[in-house]
Scaffold this motif. Structure first.
Motif, PDB file in Angstrom:
ATOM      1  N   ARG A   1     -47.755  17.235  51.546  1.00 13.93           N
ATOM      2  CA  ARG A   1     -48.555  18.414  51.889  1.00 13.93           C
ATOM      3  C   ARG A   1     -48.359  18.778  53.357  1.00 13.93           C
ATOM      4  O   ARG A   1     -48.156  19.935  53.716  1.00 13.93           O
ATOM      5  CB  ARG A   1     -50.036  18.148  51.596  1.00 13.93           C
TER       6      ARG A   1
ATOM      7  N   CYS B   1     -44.973  20.295  54.043  1.00 14.39           N
ATOM      8  CA  CYS B   1     -44.975  21.669  53.553  1.00 14.39           C
ATOM      9  C   CYS B   1     -45.685  22.587  54.557  1.00 14.39           C
ATOM     10  O   CYS B   1     -45.185  23.666  54.875  1.00 14.39           O
ATOM     11  CB  CYS B   1     -45.634  21.725  52.181  1.00 14.39           C
TER      12      CYS B   1
ATOM     13  N   TYR C   1     -44.367  20.720  46.771  1.00 15.18           N
ATOM     14  CA  TYR C   1     -44.318  20.672  48.242  1.00 15.18           C
ATOM     15  C   TYR C   1     -42.882  20.521  48.715  1.00 15.18           C
ATOM     16  O   TYR C   1     -42.443  21.171  49.659  1.00 15.18           O
ATOM     17  CB  TYR C   1     -45.128  19.493  48.791  1.00 15.18           C
TER      18      TYR C   1
ATOM     19  N   VAL D   1     -52.369  24.397  50.463  1.00 19.99           N
ATOM     20  CA  VAL D   1     -51.556  23.510  51.305  1.00 19.99           C
ATOM     21  C   VAL D   1     -52.292  23.053  52.555  1.00 19.99           C
ATOM     22  O   VAL D   1     -51.938  22.023  53.104  1.00 19.99           O
ATOM     23  CB  VAL D   1     -50.218  24.148  51.751  1.00 19.99           C
TER      24      VAL D   1
END
Length: 174
Positions: A117, A120, A76, A102
């Motif tokens: 996460r 990202c 990430y 994701v």
């Protein structure tokens, strides 16, 4: 077993180093390197992918995201910075499994994992919306909507506009 653990630690260290090279430790205005360094970074990733069983950067990225939580966290971190580059954004958007991974709320269970996460998702969404070449393509509208929904839910998966539900119970009688 020790050799495998050392190899995993080396891979994780490499992902963190790639995240640093890609701009994690620099300000938002200086994520992109000079032209020669960008060419070398892109060449490094494509050559590494071509020598692997995955053959493409998107295959490698997905493989990293399918590893254990520590490896995913490093992934990430790396992807959050690499996605600022149009070639990497195209690699990520070309593999629906990456977007699914994701944006999947059940992927992470730890606070740091959820935040990684989420960061990202935010980075991919931001790059997708500012990239004129990608955002103009109607094929990416579904991806942008899915990322937008994940960003709106936040890192800890707070549902949007959830109304309070009264709990009504009858009294137990003898």
């Amino acid at each position: 077993m020790l050799l495998l653990k050392d190899k995993d630690q080396q891979g994780m260290a490499a992902l963190h180093a790639l995240g640093n090279i890609s701009g994690k430790t620099r300000s938002e205005n200086s994520i992109i390197l000079n032209a020669e360094a960008e060419v070398n970074l892109r060449r490094l990733i494509y050559e590494t992918a071509s020598r692997s069983t995955k053959l493409t950067p998107s295959g490698l990225f997905l493989s990293v995201l399918q590893q254990d939580s520590e490896m995913r966290l490093a992934g990430y971190r790396m992807l959050s910075e690499l996605v600022a580059r149009p070639w990497c954004l195209m690699e990520i958007c070309s593999k629906q499994e990456i977007i699914n991974k994701v944006t999947d709320p059940s992927t992470e269970t730890t606070k740091i994992g959820m935040e990684g996460r989420y960061d990202c998702c935010k980075a991919i969404h931001k790059s997708l919306t500012v990239s004129s070449r990608v955002s103009a393509n109607p094929a990416f509208a579904g991806i942008a909507a899915k990322l937008q929904e994940a960003v709106e839910m936040g890192p800890y998966l707070i549902k949007r506009h959830v109304e309070a539900q009264p709990a009504v119970m009858t009294a137990d009688r003898f």
